[in-house]
Design a protein around this motif. Structure first.
Motif, short mmCIF file in Angstrom:
data_model
loop_
_atom_site.label_atom_id
_atom_site.label_comp_id
_atom_site.label_asym_id
_atom_site.label_seq_id
_atom_site.Cartn_x
_atom_site.Cartn_y
_atom_site.Cartn_z
N ARG A 60 92.38 46.06 -55.76
CA ARG A 60 92.38 45.26 -55.79
C ARG A 60 91.02 44.78 -56.56
N ALA A 61 90.87 43.77 -57.88
CA ALA A 61 89.85 43.46 -58.19
C ALA A 61 89.56 42.41 -57.68
N ARG A 62 88.48 42.03 -56.78
CA ARG A 62 88.10 41.10 -56.46
C ARG A 62 87.74 39.92 -57.42
N LEU A 63 87.48 40.61 -58.43
CA LEU A 63 87.01 39.48 -59.70
C LEU A 63 87.93 38.78 -60.31
N ALA A 64 89.44 39.26 -60.29
CA ALA A 64 90.41 38.12 -60.56
C ALA A 64 90.98 37.09 -59.54
N GLU A 65 90.36 37.14 -58.63
CA GLU A 65 90.83 36.23 -57.67
C GLU A 65 90.18 34.40 -57.98
N PRO A 66 91.35 33.87 -59.21
CA PRO A 66 90.02 32.09 -59.26
C PRO A 66 89.70 31.52 -58.43
N ALA A 67 89.60 31.73 -56.68
CA ALA A 67 89.10 31.33 -55.96
C ALA A 67 87.23 32.31 -55.53
N VAL A 68 87.81 32.77 -56.02
CA VAL A 68 85.99 33.30 -56.04
C VAL A 68 85.29 32.83 -57.39
N LEU A 69 86.06 32.81 -58.49
CA LEU A 69 85.22 32.54 -59.71
C LEU A 69 84.96 31.30 -59.44
N GLN A 70 86.03 30.63 -59.12
CA GLN A 70 85.49 29.04 -59.56
C GLN A 70 84.82 28.56 -57.97
N THR A 71 84.32 29.77 -57.09
CA THR A 71 82.92 29.18 -56.57
C THR A 71 82.35 29.25 -56.87
N ALA A 72 82.73 30.48 -57.57
CA ALA A 72 80.13 31.10 -58.79
C ALA A 72 80.52 29.92 -58.99
N ALA A 102 79.58 33.27 -64.74
CA ALA A 102 79.77 33.82 -63.21
C ALA A 102 80.85 35.15 -62.93
N LEU A 103 81.81 35.67 -64.60
CA LEU A 103 81.95 36.96 -64.48
C LEU A 103 80.47 37.93 -64.31
N LEU A 104 79.97 37.48 -64.76
CA LEU A 104 78.42 38.35 -64.80
C LEU A 104 77.69 38.73 -63.79
N LEU A 105 77.41 37.30 -63.26
CA LEU A 105 76.98 37.45 -61.71
C LEU A 105 78.03 38.15 -60.32
N LEU A 106 79.68 38.36 -60.79
CA LEU A 106 79.95 38.68 -59.72
C LEU A 106 80.35 40.05 -60.24
N GLN A 107 80.77 40.63 -61.30
CA GLN A 107 80.02 41.53 -61.65
C GLN A 107 79.07 42.39 -61.25
N GLN A 108 77.99 41.67 -61.13
CA GLN A 108 76.65 42.37 -60.77
C GLN A 108 76.52 42.63 -58.90
N PHE A 109 76.84 41.80 -58.67
CA PHE A 109 77.06 41.53 -57.14
C PHE A 109 78.25 41.94 -56.00
N GLY A 110 79.21 41.57 -57.29
CA GLY A 110 80.35 42.23 -56.34
C GLY A 110 80.83 41.40 -54.91
N SER A 111 80.41 40.21 -54.70
CA SER A 111 80.83 39.48 -53.83
C SER A 111 80.01 37.86 -54.25
N ILE A 112 80.61 36.97 -53.29
CA ILE A 112 79.78 35.44 -53.18
C ILE A 112 78.67 35.82 -52.28
N ARG A 113 78.22 36.61 -51.18
CA ARG A 113 77.83 36.39 -50.20
C ARG A 113 76.40 37.35 -50.25
N ARG A 114 76.65 38.63 -51.97
CA ARG A 114 75.73 39.44 -51.91
C ARG A 114 74.83 38.47 -53.38
N LEU A 115 75.74 37.62 -53.57
CA LEU A 115 75.03 36.74 -54.55
C LEU A 115 74.38 35.38 -54.17
N CYS A 116 74.77 35.13 -52.92
CA CYS A 116 73.75 34.17 -52.37
C CYS A 116 72.42 34.76 -51.86
#
Length: 209
Positions: free
Chosen positions: A150-162, A173-187
């Motif tokens: 299941r691709a987490r990037l498809a989750e609207p909650a994750v995308l909206q958070t970014a 937001a999509l570029l960042l999530l593709q690169q880092f994979g999660s909000i935690r790693r982005l932070c």
């Protein structure tokens, strides 16, 4: 403990904690989703599916003190559910928001979605219910012998958070999530890592935020 499967949510329904009966968010959900109230949901405010739930932190909760923090920590420690935290960020509660953001996103690793009022909260819940229904439909029609990631990037909650980060729209937001994979790693990303994805100006905005 609230675990996946301990609450059975009928397909396309939302189970709401009895304490929200008569509230603005419940009134706005009525007619848009099939809402059932249950007593004894404990830490959870709304169950969207058998494994996704909402913890709603109101303006009054933020102003009242630290009880909501203890509730979030207890939920995270005892639950296997996918918990999404919706928080009312108003002019009155804004002074508490950064501490809530640090606790929820960095310390607990959960998704945090700020809203201006309960009307916005209900609109967000309706969107998330639609996503859960689509997700369940895909699972029902999928070949049971083929495991699909299941691709987490498809989750609207994750995308909206970014997208809550200043200077970050949907594309970034999509570029960042593709690169880092999660909000935690982005932070936890460094300035240099962020610059490689969005350039120096936006990288600085993200890092500061």
């Amino acid at each position: 403990p609230v675990t996946e499967g301990s609450i059975v949510v009928p397909y396309g329904h939302v189970i709401g904690n009895e304490k929200w009966r008569g509230s603005e968010v419940a009134q706005r959900l009525q007619g848009k989703v099939r809402l059932i109230f249950e007593d004894g949901l404990g830490l959870v405010d709304f169950h969207l599916s058998n494994r996704t739930c909402i913890l709603l932190i109101s303006e009054a909760d933020l102003v009242a003190g630290d009880e909501f923090k203890r509730r979030l920590v207890r939920f995270r420690n005892a639950s296997s559910l996918r918990g999404i935290v919706i928080v009312e960020r108003t002019p009155i509660s804004d002074q508490y928001y950064l501490r809530v953001q640090k606790l929820v996103v960095l310390e607990l690793g959960m998704v945090l979605l700020p809203v201006a009022n309960q009307g916005e909260a209900s609109h967000l819940i309706i969107q998330l219910v639609s996503f859960c229904v689509r997700e369940q439909s895909r699972e029902r029609s999928a070949n049971p012998f083929v495991r699909r990631q299941r691709a987490r990037l498809a989750e609207p909650a994750v995308l909206q958070t970014a997208q809550q980060i200043p200077g970050v729209g949907k594309t970034k937001a999509l570029l960042l999530l593709q690169q880092f994979g999660s909000i935690r790693r982005l932070c936890n990303a460094s300035i240099n890592e962020l610059e490689e994805v969005v350039g120096p100006t936006v990288a600085q905005q993200i890092y500061t935020f």
